[in-house]
Structure formats: C-alpha cells, structure tokens
Design a protein around this motif. Sequence first.
Motif, short mmCIF file in Angstrom:
data_model
loop_
_atom_site.label_atom_id
_atom_site.label_comp_id
_atom_site.label_asym_id
_atom_site.label_seq_id
_atom_site.Cartn_x
_atom_site.Cartn_y
_atom_site.Cartn_z
N ALA A 65 -4.20 5.19 4.47
CA ALA A 65 -4.54 6.62 4.60
C ALA A 65 -3.90 7.43 3.48
N ASN A 98 0.86 -1.19 0.00
CA ASN A 98 0.00 0.00 0.00
C ASN A 98 0.89 1.23 0.00
N ASN A 157 -9.87 9.91 9.35
CA ASN A 157 -11.07 9.32 8.72
C ASN A 157 -10.99 7.81 8.56
N LEU A 158 -9.87 7.23 8.94
CA LEU A 158 -9.68 5.79 8.73
C LEU A 158 -10.73 4.99 9.51
N LYS A 179 -12.33 0.35 5.99
CA LYS A 179 -11.39 0.82 4.95
C LYS A 179 -10.12 -0.02 4.98
N SER A 230 -8.87 -2.19 1.79
CA SER A 230 -7.74 -1.70 1.00
C SER A 230 -6.40 -2.36 1.30
N GLU A 275 -3.23 6.41 0.46
CA GLU A 275 -3.98 6.17 -0.78
C GLU A 275 -5.26 7.02 -0.80
N TYR A 276 -5.97 7.06 0.31
CA TYR A 276 -7.18 7.90 0.37
C TYR A 276 -6.83 9.37 0.20
N LYS A 328 -6.00 10.43 -3.42
CA LYS A 328 -7.17 10.42 -4.32
C LYS A 328 -8.02 11.67 -4.19
N ARG A 329 -7.82 12.43 -3.14
CA ARG A 329 -8.72 13.58 -2.90
C ARG A 329 -8.53 14.68 -3.95
N GLU A 352 -6.91 11.90 6.62
CA GLU A 352 -7.30 10.52 6.29
C GLU A 352 -6.90 9.52 7.37
#
Length: 496
Positions: free
Chosen positions: A455, A414, A481-482, A486, A490, A457-458, A461-462, A478
């Motif tokens: 986190a 990841n 927000n994890l 998720k 992921s 990766e998220y 992407k934003r 992130e």
Amino acid sequence: MVDYSCYLVTDSSLVHHSRNLVDTVQQAVDAGVTIVQLREKELETGAFIELARKLLEITKKANIPLLINDRVDVALAVDADGVHIGQDDMPLSIARRLLGNGKIIGVTAATIEEAKVAVENGADYIGIGACFGTSTKKLKKIPMGPRGVLEILEALPANAKAVTIGGINSSNAERVIRHSHGSDGRKLEGVAVVSDIVAAENVPEKVAELKQAIARGFINTVPASIYPDELKLKVAQVFDKLRATSPLVHHITNFVVMNDTANATLALGGSPIMAQNIEEVHELGKFVGSLLLNIGTLNNEFVTGMVGAGKAANKNRTPIILDPVGAGASSLRKSTMKLLTDSLDIGIVKGNAGEISCLAGTGEVEMRGVDSVGGTNDGASMVTRTSKLEKSVIAMTGVVDYVSDGHRTYSIHNGHEYLGKITGSGCMATTAIACYAADDLLVAAIAGLASMGVAAEYAAKRSDVNGPNTFKAALIDELHNLTAEKLLQSLKLQKC
Ligand code: 3NM
Ligand code: MG
C-alpha cells in the motif's frame, strides 16, 4: 513411571466454600489430576495424619501417587508415596534415608544451583518456582517467568524431571509447557497448581480445562517449510478472507496513533474497537477476533486493561499481537513488555530492531526514543533467535522486514521511505497484522507487513502525494484500494 503432568497441590484455606478439601481432591482425582501433594501449613499432627489417610484412600483407588509436603513423619505414618520438601525443610539425604529408595522425593528449587544440588543428591523431581506471581504462598524471590524456568531446566542433566509451580492456571498452562521445550528436546513433566483447582467453583470443569491446556502445550511439531510462492498465495487468500469477514480487532494502544490505527483497520477491512478500561474489556472478549497490545504512552489504566484483556484472550484462545513501542527506551516500557510477555501467551510480537533486541535481552541494537539507532546486519538470525526464545512469531520492521516462527524465516522487501517520515506507521503495521490474525500467525505477520509495504508503494506513486502528510492520507486510501492481485504482483518475499 510417575505422571507429573497435572499436579494438584492442596491448600485447605483456599477451598471454595461449597466443599471441603476431601471432596475437592475426590473431584479433582475423578477429573484426572495425575498426582496429589497434601500441603497443609496449619494442621496439628493428628489431624494431618487423619487427612492424609483419607486422601490416600482416594489416590490409591485412582492409582496415582500422594505426596506429603514437608512432613516426612506424616508420610511414614500413613505410608504415602513420598514427600515434597522445600529448601528449609529436612535435608534430602536424611529424608531419603528415612523413606528409602522406593518413595518419591520432590524438592523445591528457585535457582539453578538449588536445582542442580537436589538432582545430584537424588531428588526424583524438582519443583521449579515461582513461575508467576501468586497469593497462595509468600514468595522470597521475584517470579522467574517461563523463560527463567527453562533456564533452570536446561542447566540440569537431560534425564532430570521437573514441574513448575506458582500462578499456573488453565489460561497460561499451555504457554508454560510450550515455553519449556528446550533446545535438546527436553521439557517440563508438567505443572503444579493450587488455587486454580482448589478455589474453583467447578472443579471437574477446571481440571478438564487444565488438562486440555497442558496437552496442547506438549504438542511441539516442527512446521513444514513453505516456499515464498506458496506463501504469497496464502497471503492473497487471507486478504480475501479479511475482506469477507471483517474481524473485530480490539486495540489497547497509545494516544498518538489511536485514530490512525482505527482508520487503517477499517481501510484494510477489519473492524476496530479501541477500549482500554478493564470494566469493558471482559464484556467485549467473546466477539473479538484478535487483541492488539501497544505499550506507547503508557499509564496504569492501560496496563491493567492489557493484562485483564490479555488473560481473557488467552482463555478464549484469541490471538494477542504485542507492539512493544520504545521497549528499549525506558525502564518502565521494558518492564511492562516483560510483564506482558511473562504473564500472557503472545501470538506475535512486532517491533523495530531496537524493540526486538530488547525483547531478546541482547540489546544489540540501541534505541533513541521509539526509534532504533541503526538496524542490524543480521535481521534474519535476530528474529529466528528471538522467536525460539519467546515461542511467539516475531515480525521486525526496517528497510527490509523479517518474520519468523523460530523454524521458518522470511524477508519482505516492500515499502517506501515515507513510512519512516510519518508517526504511527509502525503501529499501523501492527494493526494490519492483527487484522489477519484469525489465520496461521506466520501468514498473518507476513500478510500484515506485506499489506503495509505494498500500500505504501502505491501511495508514494500517486500524483497527489508530495510529502509525508499527503502520503499518510494516500496510505489509508491505498490500504482501502488494496486487492489480492496487487499483493500477488507486488509482494517481494524471500525465504531466509
Ligand atoms: N510453592 P498457586 S509457589 C506451594 O515458588 C507453592 O516454590 C511455590 O499456588 C514456589 O497455584 C506455591 O495457587 C503456590 O499460584 C502456588
Ligand atoms: Mg516446606
């Protein structure tokens, strides 16, 4: 069969003021030391013999051996169970001739050669030393650390018996014994201790602590292997637990990342405290869930704080996570890493390929400053080898991350290239690992690296992220927000 596991060596000059040496030995024997060596450097022969007689009365009642340091004549005079001789004392062959085969003869050895010769000449056991620094005896050589002890042990025939001595106490005995588990199943017979017992305020309590630590060190179970899917479920579980418990993570870390790693800890669900002064680390100790030591931007105050906090953590059995930032880059950092790994029981070491290869002592991956020059094409073998050597979980970051406890090795696929474009992402990964360290350390290392990778990766992407700086802010978001879901969705985890 002699039990060398909890070996008391005396020194009347160090006895706590509330007692004399005879009381001290009586209390230690009652509390379960398994063998005693009378070691006196200043006593006249008459007084030596009288003291030996008194101690022999105590050890005989408990049915344990009493050895005499150096003085074969005193051992003969009181019919003690044997002697312990140093390299400058009476030669082993003469001592054997005088004492006969029925007596125990131990020999001090500081090198492979000395140890081999002593075993060949019929020593019953070897005292390998000095393991750590000590003020009890003036040392002629630099302490060898647990890894040096194992090197000597592994050079001896499989049936040779050995203990180690020098700076052993109840907070490092477990690690010293655990580190001595060699590849062929051999290990130390025990540890020899002077000041930690004789100078203790409470001898029975101290001996009990030591015996527990020694017993834990002898446990060497091979952990069961876990399939990646099972491990992912564990990662989800420890994530939920982290959010529910918010453990206090004590950081002694560098100036560059201090603010970012404190924010990463909070975002992930932990509670950061950044304290480096030795004056306060002891006070904090009992509330701390894990201790993170990071050797970036080193100064002496940091190092003193790290060793002090580390010893307290080992005593409280609080896990320590070490980030040897830039260990391969300068000799100060390398020697600091060595100081910490030699003197503390480190649960997890996290580093990049250059730092881990420096820890392994192979230098197979070069460092330029704090960054690895290239990676390794066999990360799995590197972390497994280093973990076996260090007896710590090793977490190595790179394009692919690798984690091993020496028996079980996994790779994590990841992350995002922006992680390499901001400073402190490696230190944040160590923070993430430390947040999870209340649990199984292998799971903690995987959960920490997984959290950072997912986190990232998220974050990447934003739509509001268009470069390293916006990425860094989004990464903290992130981590916040994890969720366990998720992570489960992921996380790309493979068994090596
Ligand atoms: N021999 P403490 S070190 C008696 O290296 C002795 O051979 C050593 O004392 C050696 O447990 C040592 O107080 C002293 O550190 C060990
Ligand atoms: Mg001697």
